[in-house]
Design an enzyme around this catalytic site. Structure first.
Site, PDB file in Angstrom:
ATOM      1  N   GLU A  29      34.753  -6.781 -27.465  1.00 26.32           N
ATOM      2  CA  GLU A  29      35.021  -7.530 -28.552  1.00 26.32           C
ATOM      3  C   GLU A  29      35.126  -6.648 -29.493  1.00 26.32           C
ATOM      4  O   GLU A  29      34.295  -5.898 -30.160  1.00 26.32           O
ATOM      5  CB  GLU A  29      34.014  -8.760 -28.891  1.00 26.32           C
ATOM      6  CG  GLU A  29      33.763  -9.691 -28.101  1.00 26.32           C
ATOM      7  CD  GLU A  29      33.095 -10.872 -28.905  1.00 26.32           C
ATOM      8  OE1 GLU A  29      33.689 -12.151 -28.691  1.00 26.32           O
ATOM      9  OE2 GLU A  29      31.926 -10.755 -29.392  1.00 26.32           O
ATOM     10  N   HIS A  77      25.797  -8.773 -29.589  1.00 24.93           N
ATOM     11  CA  HIS A  77      26.975  -9.310 -30.191  1.00 24.93           C
ATOM     12  C   HIS A  77      27.076  -8.112 -31.284  1.00 24.93           C
ATOM     13  O   HIS A  77      26.056  -7.668 -32.074  1.00 24.93           O
ATOM     14  CB  HIS A  77      26.893 -10.236 -30.775  1.00 24.93           C
ATOM     15  CG  HIS A  77      28.294 -11.005 -31.305  1.00 24.93           C
ATOM     16  ND1 HIS A  77      28.707 -10.819 -32.599  1.00 24.93           N
ATOM     17  CD2 HIS A  77      29.288 -11.926 -30.821  1.00 24.93           C
ATOM     18  CE1 HIS A  77      29.593 -11.458 -32.651  1.00 24.93           C
ATOM     19  NE2 HIS A  77      30.158 -12.164 -31.676  1.00 24.93           N
ATOM     20  N   LYS A 136      27.721 -19.355 -32.784  1.00 26.17           N
ATOM     21  CA  LYS A 136      27.202 -18.470 -34.025  1.00 26.17           C
ATOM     22  C   LYS A 136      26.312 -19.385 -34.759  1.00 26.17           C
ATOM     23  O   LYS A 136      25.576 -20.317 -34.177  1.00 26.17           O
ATOM     24  CB  LYS A 136      27.980 -17.913 -34.862  1.00 26.17           C
ATOM     25  CG  LYS A 136      29.219 -17.058 -33.995  1.00 26.17           C
ATOM     26  CD  LYS A 136      30.011 -16.309 -34.732  1.00 26.17           C
ATOM     27  CE  LYS A 136      31.076 -15.487 -33.816  1.00 26.17           C
ATOM     28  NZ  LYS A 136      32.044 -14.581 -34.568  1.00 26.17           N
ATOM     29  N   SER A 149      39.207 -13.544 -31.970  1.00 24.77           N
ATOM     30  CA  SER A 149      40.468 -14.286 -32.494  1.00 24.77           C
ATOM     31  C   SER A 149      41.148 -15.048 -31.163  1.00 24.77           C
ATOM     32  O   SER A 149      42.423 -14.827 -31.335  1.00 24.77           O
ATOM     33  CB  SER A 149      41.119 -13.613 -33.455  1.00 24.77           C
ATOM     34  OG  SER A 149      40.633 -13.156 -34.646  1.00 24.77           O
ATOM     35  N   ASN A 164      31.000 -19.332 -28.321  1.00 22.38           N
ATOM     36  CA  ASN A 164      29.765 -18.675 -29.305  1.00 22.38           C
ATOM     37  C   ASN A 164      30.022 -19.549 -30.500  1.00 22.38           C
ATOM     38  O   ASN A 164      30.700 -19.215 -31.395  1.00 22.38           O
ATOM     39  CB  ASN A 164      30.029 -17.197 -29.310  1.00 22.38           C
ATOM     40  CG  ASN A 164      29.163 -16.670 -30.446  1.00 22.38           C
ATOM     41  OD1 ASN A 164      28.111 -17.356 -30.804  1.00 22.38           O
ATOM     42  ND2 ASN A 164      29.397 -15.496 -30.768  1.00 22.38           N
ATOM     43  N   GLU A 194      27.723  -8.837 -34.551  1.00 20.41           N
ATOM     44  CA  GLU A 194      27.031  -9.333 -35.574  1.00 20.41           C
ATOM     45  C   GLU A 194      25.463  -8.693 -35.582  1.00 20.41           C
ATOM     46  O   GLU A 194      24.930  -8.789 -36.540  1.00 20.41           O
ATOM     47  CB  GLU A 194      27.264 -10.662 -35.751  1.00 20.41           C
ATOM     48  CG  GLU A 194      28.780 -10.952 -36.112  1.00 20.41           C
ATOM     49  CD  GLU A 194      29.327 -12.293 -35.834  1.00 20.41           C
ATOM     50  OE1 GLU A 194      28.411 -13.353 -35.413  1.00 20.41           O
ATOM     51  OE2 GLU A 194      30.608 -12.645 -35.911  1.00 20.41           O
ATOM     52  N   GLY A 240      36.753 -13.098 -35.861  1.00 19.08           N
ATOM     53  CA  GLY A 240      37.048 -13.745 -36.985  1.00 19.08           C
ATOM     54  C   GLY A 240      38.193 -13.231 -37.975  1.00 19.08           C
ATOM     55  O   GLY A 240      38.367 -14.005 -38.976  1.00 19.08           O
TER      56      GLY A 240
HETATM   57  P1  PGA Z   1      36.142 -15.504 -33.056  1.00 17.44           P
HETATM   58  O1  PGA Z   1      34.778 -14.957 -32.768  1.00 17.44           O
HETATM   59  O2  PGA Z   1      36.756 -16.026 -31.837  1.00 17.44           O
HETATM   60  O3  PGA Z   1      35.913 -16.246 -34.186  1.00 17.44           O
HETATM   61  O4  PGA Z   1      36.933 -14.312 -33.627  1.00 17.44           O
HETATM   62  C1  PGA Z   1      34.371 -14.340 -31.330  1.00 17.44           C
HETATM   63  C2  PGA Z   1      33.113 -13.853 -31.252  1.00 17.44           C
HETATM   64  O5  PGA Z   1      32.455 -13.205 -32.238  1.00 17.44           O
HETATM   65  O6  PGA Z   1      32.402 -13.983 -30.165  1.00 17.44           O
END
Ligand code: PGA
Length: 248
Positions: free
Chosen positions: A168, A98, A14, A211, A12, A100, A174
């Site tokens: 997640e 997601h 983003k 992560s 992803n 976010e 992150g």
């Molecule tokens: P990350 O993000 O691997 O940077 O923690 C995962 C995600 O949001 O899909």
């Protein structure tokens, strides 16, 4: 219980990535052509790169997906993108719900379920994200929150279609933090049981996200019912993403 056969490792990106970053994607595709992976590999770049990425990677092993879509097929929705548009650009998957999007764009489970319906209408494979906040984990509500999110984000019409779920934890995204392997296993078992109750035998892979890095991927991917990974930051560099794919 049905265990999916091939894991899905999805990147992803983003809101990251310009044309120049397609060099990373080419590197990844070349490496995977020389050394085929045992798993499915997908990349979900920003919408501006989908068509170029599809063209660059044509015939290769990497599947391309979008990061969100609107439920409607077209109309007066400035700035939004429909499932049909993603498909038209060459995408085959789409990440939906997601955290976010849920947080920054106030998307509800009802919105996510409608988007899942749109993805199916456009023949896209939805990757439906669920996860608890740190406060919900600390108060012991993680399982009930995630199971409820899942039930309400999955429309009944998913039955018989290809889809994936991504667990997640919001606090792991992150942050460099991850749940323990036992916590991941417990949550994936609850998700599998929920899926079995509604979509018996679908075998939909349950990805872990938050992560995932080259140094923890093998351990996480070996957990029972972890059917792949949704990878943010570590999917931006071909070398890191490749290490995660090799761990699957
Ligand atoms: P990350 O993000 O691997 O940077 O923690 C995962 C995600 O949001 O899909």
């Amino acid at each position: 219980m049905t265990t999916p056969v091939r894991k899905l490792i999805a990147g992803n990106w983003k809101m990251n990535g310009l044309g120049v970053d397609l060099l990373e994607t080419e590197r990844l595709s070349k490496a995977l052509t020389a050394e085929p992976a045992h798993c499915r590999v997908a990349l979900c770049p920003p919408a501006t790169l989908i068509e170029r990425m599809v063209r660059e990677l044509k015939g290769g092993p990497v599947e391309i997906g979008g990061q969100d879509c609107r439920a409607e097929a077209s109309g007066a929705f400035t700035g939004d993108i429909s499932a049909e548009m993603l498909r038209d650009a060459g995408a085959h998957l789409v990440i939906l719900g997601h955290s976010e999007r849920r947080t920054l764009h106030h998307e509800t489970d009802v919105d996510v379920a409608a988007k899942v319906g749109a993805a199916l209408r456009a023949a896209l494979e939805p990757v439906i994200c669920v996860g608890e906040t740190l406060a919900q984990r600390k108060s012991g509500d993680a399982l009930s929150v995630v199971v409820r999110q899942l039930r309400e984000s999955l429309p009944a019409l998913l039955a018989g279609h290809r889809f994936a779920v991504a667990y997640e934890p919001v606090w792991a995204i992150g942050s460099g933090l991850t749940p323990t392997l036992a916590e991941i296993e417990e949550m994936h078992r609850a998700i599998r049981e929920t899926l079995e109750a509604s979509f018996a035998g679908s075998g939909a892979p349950i990805l872990y996200g938050g992560s995932v890095k080259p140094d923890n991927a093998a351990q996480i991917l070996a957990v029972k019912e972890v059917g792949g990974a949704l990878v943010g930051g570590a999917s931006l560099k071909a070398a890191d993403f490749l290490e995660i794919i090799r761990a699957a």
